[in-house]
Design a protein around this motif. Structure first.
Motif, PDB file in Angstrom:
ATOM      1  N   HIS A   7       0.826  -1.198   0.000  1.00  0.00           N
ATOM      2  CA  HIS A   7       0.000   0.000   0.000  1.00  0.00           C
ATOM      3  C   HIS A   7       0.859   1.246   0.000  1.00  0.00           C
ATOM      4  N   GLY A  55      -4.185   8.116  -2.406  1.00  0.00           N
ATOM      5  CA  GLY A  55      -4.423   6.813  -1.813  1.00  0.00           C
ATOM      6  C   GLY A  55      -3.536   5.786  -2.463  1.00  0.00           C
ATOM      7  N   GLU A  74      -6.243  -0.169  -3.622  1.00  0.00           N
ATOM      8  CA  GLU A  74      -7.641  -0.124  -3.190  1.00  0.00           C
ATOM      9  C   GLU A  74      -8.276  -1.494  -3.146  1.00  0.00           C
ATOM     10  N   SER A  75      -7.926  -2.342  -4.105  1.00  0.00           N
ATOM     11  CA  SER A  75      -8.530  -3.674  -4.061  1.00  0.00           C
ATOM     12  C   SER A  75      -7.652  -4.638  -4.827  1.00  0.00           C
ATOM     13  N   LYS A 116     -10.669  -5.738  -0.341  1.00  0.00           N
ATOM     14  CA  LYS A 116     -10.837  -4.306  -0.550  1.00  0.00           C
ATOM     15  C   LYS A 116     -10.191  -3.589   0.622  1.00  0.00           C
ATOM     16  N   ASP A 144     -18.692  -0.521  -0.475  1.00  0.00           N
ATOM     17  CA  ASP A 144     -18.338   0.796   0.063  1.00  0.00           C
ATOM     18  C   ASP A 144     -19.177   1.115   1.273  1.00  0.00           C
TER      19      ASP A 144
END
Lengths: 262, 140
Positions: free
Chosen positions: B44, B61, B64-65, B74, B96
């Motif tokens: 990440h 960011g 994410e997945s 996720k 979400d």
């Protein structure tokens, strides 16, 4: 920098406790924050010299500020009657109160005693405020309050709980073992609903704050008692947060009830 | 359409919470999960540095997945650096919303608990109970 109680900007990267520590540093009396925001007359003693803007804001009058900014002691008591603050504000403040008290106490009993003392101060003020507002709404000249034990307990059960928690308590019972013990039952207390006690401190009940509150109210009504809080959630799987406030009345209350009774 | 598990990774990269909610993925020893969480934290961080020119105003960011055969994960990054990794079956909808609700439960049960030390493993029975209710509602 505005440091008014209840408003503080939280930096996004900091710990989520920031708002509660800054609230705590401006007032030495954390019991001033109930779910309805009451003005606390003791704030004068607790203002420190380094917080000059606070003193000006509270007592300086309206030199450079707008017309509507009256100092806190002159505000009408009914102004904050329906005032609300966010529940999270209270939750963070209470969590910080508990960890502050925990760092200064040696045992669970001491911690409960500290929380109970804080609740006691709140209870005294709530009692005066509620009696005053009742008198004002019913337009009587003299304040009216109950003298007998059972109406007093019912007053605590409905009115006080309704004012603090928004709804009356879930039950008022008399203990079958001892004549002078009564129990107030609350299934899910909004004051400590976010707190889960670790296993090694399972005797602790943060509801001792509420117990102190009830003790303050009862003392103001001339019913001295010893009030403690106990968590009984494990006996009732439907309500895992169920707490019982145990009220043990003094002997002279029982004697007085007997002489007044029959 | 099942949720297989949830990991919560702290700002420093250590695993603070892991729970599995279905029997499909084989159970792993705790050390393996700790290692996997650390690797995910590293990936990440790398992906966060590798993003192309960021849009101003939108925080940068990272990962994410990720998807494997039949299941995926996720990653939800909070503004304070905590990561929630949700392992789920493919296809899954409403993720979400689910992540937001998990975050809500976290901020209620863990952040407002005076007995929780930040960045330390979470052992709040309230957190686990509320998550269990949420997950059984989704998995049913």
């Amino acid at each position: 920098m505005s440091q008014a109680i209840g408003y503080s900007t939280t930096p996004p990267a900091g710990s989520s406790r920031f708002s509660s520590t800054s609230l705590y540093s401006t007032s030495q009396n954390p019991s001033s924050s109930t779910i309805n925001n009451n003005p606390n007359p003791n704030r004068r003693e607790s203002a420190r010299s380094s917080i000059v803007p606070i003193q000006q804001q509270l007592f300086g009058g309206s030199t450079t500020q707008q017309q509507g900014n009256v100092n806190i002691l002159d505000r009408s008591i009914n102004k904050t009657k329906n005032a609300e603050i966010a529940l999270s504000t209270w939750a963070f403040l209470f969590a910080e109160v508990i960890s502050y008290s925990q760092s200064r106490s040696d045992s669970i009993a001491d911690l409960e005693k500290r929380l109970s003392t804080l609740g006691y101060d709140v209870g005294q003020r709530i009692l005066s405020l509620i009696l005053l507002r009742n008198t004002q709404t019913s337009n009587l000249k003299d304040p009216k309050r109950e003298h007998r034990l059972i109406p007093i307990l019912q007053f605590v059960h409905t009115q006080i709980y309704k004012y603090v928690f928004g709804k009356p308590a879930d039950g008022l019972e008399r203990s079958s073992e001892a004549e002078d013990e009564y129990m107030l039952i609350l299934n899910e207390s909004p004051l400590s609903q976010f707190i889960s006690v670790p296993k090694d401190m399972s005797d602790l009940s943060c509801e001792s704050f509420t117990a102190g509150l009830v003790e303050g109210v009862l003392d103001g009504l001339e019913v001295p008692a010893r009030v403690t809080a106990h968590w009984v959630g494990d006996q009732y799987p439907d309500h895992p947060q169920r707490t019982v406030i145990l009220i043990k009345l003094d002997q002279k209350v029982m004697d007085r009830e007997e002489s007044l009774g029959k | 359409m099942t949720i297989h598990g949830l990991w919560v990774i702290s700002k420093a990269g250590g695993l603070v919470f892991s729970r599995s909610y279905s029997d499909i993925l084989p159970p792993q020893p705790v050390n393996t999960i700790l290692t996997l969480a650390g690797i995910l934290h590293g990936i990440h961080a790398i992906t966060a540095k590798l993003t192309p020119t960021p849009i101003p105003g939108v925080p940068v960011g990272g990962l994410e997945s990720f998807e494997a055969e039949g299941w995926g994960g996720k990653v939800f990054l909070t503004p304070t650096g905590t990561k929630f990794v949700l392992l789920h079956s493919i296809p899954q909808t409403g993720l979400d919303d689910l992540m937001k609700r998990i975050y809500e439960i976290y901020s209620d049960a863990v952040m407002k608990n005076p007995f929780h030390t930040p960045e330390m493993p979470i052992n709040s029975s309230l957190f686990e109970t509320k998550l269990q209710t949420l997950m059984s509602g989704v998995n049913a």
